[in-house]
Structures are given as C-alpha cells and as structure tokens.
Design an enzyme around this catalytic site. Structure first.
Site: not given
Length: 473
Positions: A323-325, A473
């Site tokens: 999810w963060h990258g 994000f």
C-alpha cells in the site's frame, strides 16, 4: 495544494471560511461550499484527476446502492462486493503498480515491454480506501446507505482528509454532515491544532528533511562514516513522524473549524515498547482499516491454529507494505514489521511488563532500521546504508559532517525528541491545572500560538523543503 503553503494559508482557507460562515443559516449551502472547495483543492495540481476521483465516487455510490438493495440475497450481494473490490483495487493497481509490474517482467524475462509514464494521482490510496470501507460498511449494516450522491462525494472528497488521511469511516461522519454545529470553542481549538501541526511540519519535519536528504544522498553515492549514517537515520525518523503527524494535526484542526470531529491518528508512537504497540499508535486509521477489513474477516488472532494467525498477519503486512508504494523496499519493510509482530504475538511479548527500557530500545531499533529501508530508493541502496550504520563497509566512525549537522540542527533534534514524547503534553497539563498559571495562560497561550504561526510563515516565505511524504501514497 499543500496545507503548508502561502496559497492555502492566505488565499484558499480564508475564502472558504468566509463563504462557509456567511451561510450559517443553511447547512445544505455550507455543505455545497465544502464540496466545491474540496474539488477545487484537489484540482489545483492536476485538474483532470478530479474526473478520476468523481468517477470512483460515482461507481462506489452505485455499488453501495446495489449492495443495500440485494443484501438479503447473499450470493448477489457478495458478487457486487467482489466487483467493487476488483474495480477499486484495479484502479489503484493501474495507476500505482502497473509500471512496477512491467519493470519486474522486463528484468526477469526476455520481454521488452514498453513501460508507460503513468502519473500517480495524489491521495489515490486514501480516497480508494474511503470508498471501499463505505460500501463494505453498508453491506455489514454498520451504516445506512446514502442515496444522495452529493453526500457520498462530500464524504470522500472532503479536503482536510482527502490526500493524506486520516482514513475516516462513513458512519463516523454521516451524522455530522447532516446535524453538526459549529461553535467558537471548536473553531478556536481547531485553529490551535492546525497551527501546532503546521509547526510540526514547517519547523521540525522540514528541518530534519534537510539533514536526512543530504546524508542519504551522500550514502547513496558511496560509503559514509557510521556516526553520520546514524544521524541521517535519526533525522528521517523524526522527519517522517512530524511530517505525517503534523498533517494529521492540521486535518483534524481544519475539520474542527468546519464543525467536524475526526479521530486521532497518532498517539506518540516513539514511546512504544514493541512493534505491536507502535502500530497501535502510528497511523491509527490505516491500522484499524486493515484490521477491520482484512485481518478480522480472515479470522484475526482468534483462530485456534497459530499457523493461520501468522498467515493472517503475513497477508496484512504484505498488503500494508505494498500500500505504501510500488518498490521492493516497501515489501521488505512490511515483512520486517510482520516478523516482529508475529514473534511478539506467539511469545506474548506485547503483554510483558518487565524489561521496559530494553524493549523500548528494541522497538526503536527496529523502527529506525525499517525507516532506512522505507526511505531508500531500492534494496541495494538500503543495504549499503545499513552497512554504513553498522560499520560493515570499512567506513570508519567519525566525520566532520556529523559534528556540523549536530551543531547546526542540534536544537531541532532536541525539540524533535521532546515533542515526539508526551513530555510537552504533561507540562502543558501541569500548567493548565495549576491555579497560579491559569489566568496568565489565557493571554500567553494565544500569543504563543500566534508567534508559532508567524514563525512558520517566515520559514515558508524563505522557501524551505515543503512537500508532504505521504502525498506519494
């Protein structure tokens, strides 16, 4: 548009506040002002992304209506939920992960697929998660379906939380959209929260960013002494905390100015004694989202088989990292958190009340190493930087740069450490509760907040580093 920008502070926000409070006689008109202000806010950088967001809102509005209509037919309702998830996650995948996937295919096969230049819409992860939670909550009867598209659009696009959270559930804000009341107390507290968050971002996070960016760039170019590497890691650890908690403070403050109350998103995570506790205190809204919509539906920690509990944790933390990258560094960062939390749960380390200082050192060491990987552009760079930290590159210990950065930014490091703990909060409570200080505080506190705001404006005019990390994000 950034909260910590002259355009927002002296043009956008004053105009919206004047329009909003000039229409106090009509809640509908005030909501209309907020919706159009939110769409304008999002369109400021890339106007066409507004169409993407509105399209996402419209389809999720329909998904919720269909889920509510066919809820009694569980097979149909679940099919609609699956289509909804495929739509939202597919949208997120195309804009955020497609180029990463194609790059992996090119690197590991003989294929030479052309990689498109896809611009990532700001905050797409946040408004996508808002939409998913809304439809699922309607299915679970955790909230009534909203049949008016206008209110769904306002919920998802509301500008304080639009591009970097916190992730607000529809059932916590639906009542406020229809029946909230603005008060002078809410407005004044909101202003103070906003300015406090602005100070965190502009004074502390931006100052730490200068140190972190310089040292990490030096580390990427080659070997740097261990003391300098540790200083850079500490700077980024403070930078990312004050960047994101500062944004959350500003979002909560802005919401209060318009009569809304958001839940807290941070609770002094750097005082944690385990990684499990850290994630109860850091980005609380994201942690609770994965808990309620991924972890619990899979069985959570209540499953009798510990293997299944570990499987559930693995899925959650793999998704959290992704999810963060779209980079392997985020995957590894997520897996490190998973490994620590799994060990803590298996051996009940999170419930242990002994060796608190030692446990705190362990938690902060894991967090620090995790942030180095999180900050690095790739795993090779992360490995090289960690090697510098632990002297594995024959890189020596001391550097004149260490002394220079410590001397120039020592005050900011000290303030960062103090304000990342409840010390300042306890002192403030002591002063407020103390009778001899209460009257003088009525005059000095507003002056202190005003001084903080003016100081932040001076730094902004100076043109220091300013973008928010979590906008990526």
């Amino acid at each position: 548009m950034l909260f910590s920008s002259v355009v927002f502070l002296f043009y956008f926000l004053p105009v919206v506040l004047v329009l909003y409070y000039s229409l106090r006689f009509s809640l509908l008109l005030k909501n209309i002002v907020l919706l159009f202000a939110s769409l304008f806010f999002y369109a400021w950088g890339e106007p066409w992304f507004v169409l993407l967001m509105l399209g996402s809102i419209f389809f999720n509005y329909l998904f919720a209506l269909f889920v509510d209509k066919y809820r009694e037919n569980k097979r149909t309702a679940r099919f609609i939920l699956i289509v909804m998830c495929v739509f939202n996650l597919g949208l997120l995948y195309v804009f955020k992960y497609l180029t990463f996937t194609l790059r992996i295919i090119n690197e590991n096969t003989q294929a030479h697929i052309a990689i498109p230049n896809i611009v990532l819409p700001i905050g797409i992860s946040f408004f996508t998660f808002h939409a998913i939670s809304y439809v699922i909550d309607v299915y679970r009867r955790h909230g009534k379906v909203q049949k008016n598209f206008f209110y769904v659009a306002l919920y998802i696009s509301f500008f304080p939380q639009l591009v970097a959270g916190p992730i607000i559930r529809y059932n916590t804000i639906s009542e406020q959209m229809h029946h909230r009341r603005e008060t002078w107390q809410k407005f004044s507290v909101g202003c103070c929260r906003f300015i406090t968050g602005l100070g965190k971002k502009v004074l502390l996070s931006n100052s730490m960013a200068i140190v972190a960016d310089r040292i990490f760039s030096m580390g990427a170019e080659g070997h740097i002494p261990a003391s300098l590497a540790w200083l850079g890691a500490a700077a980024y650890t403070l930078q990312i905390y004050f960047d994101f908690s500062g944004y959350s403070c500003m979002a909560i403050g802005l919401a209060l100015m318009f009569g809304f109350k958001f839940e807290e998103n941070f609770n002094y995570p750097y005082i944690s004694k385990t990684i499990t506790e850290f994630w109860r205190r850091w980005h609380i809204s994201l942690g609770s989202w994965f808990r309620d919509y991924v972890y619990f539906p899979m069985g959570g920690s209540r499953v009798k088989n510990k293997d299944k509990m570990i499987r559930n944790l693995l899925v959650v933390w793999l998704l959290t990292g992704i999810w963060h990258g779209a980079e392997w560094t985020f995957v590894v960062w997520g897996l490190i958190n998973f490994a620590c939390i799994a060990v803590e749960k298996v051996f009940n380390l999170d419930k242990m009340n002994r060796f608190n200082r030692l446990r705190h050192v362990y938690a902060m060491l894991v967090v620090l190493i995790g942030w180095v990987i999180f900050r690095s552009h790739n795993l090779v760079e992360a490995g090289n930087y960690l090697g510098n930290m632990f002297g594995l590159n024959h890189n020596g210990f001391w550097s004149d740069y260490t002394y220079m950065f410590a001397k120039e930014y020592g005050v900011f490091f000290l303030l960062g450490i103090i304000f990342s703990t409840p010390i300042a909060k306890r002192i403030n409570k002591l002063v407020v509760d103390g009778a001899p200080f209460s009257k003088s505080l009525e005059f000095t506190y507003p002056l202190g907040i005003l001084f903080l705001f003016l100081l932040c404006v001076c730094y902004l005019v100076k043109g220091t580093y300013n973008p928010f990390i979590y906008f990526n994000f």
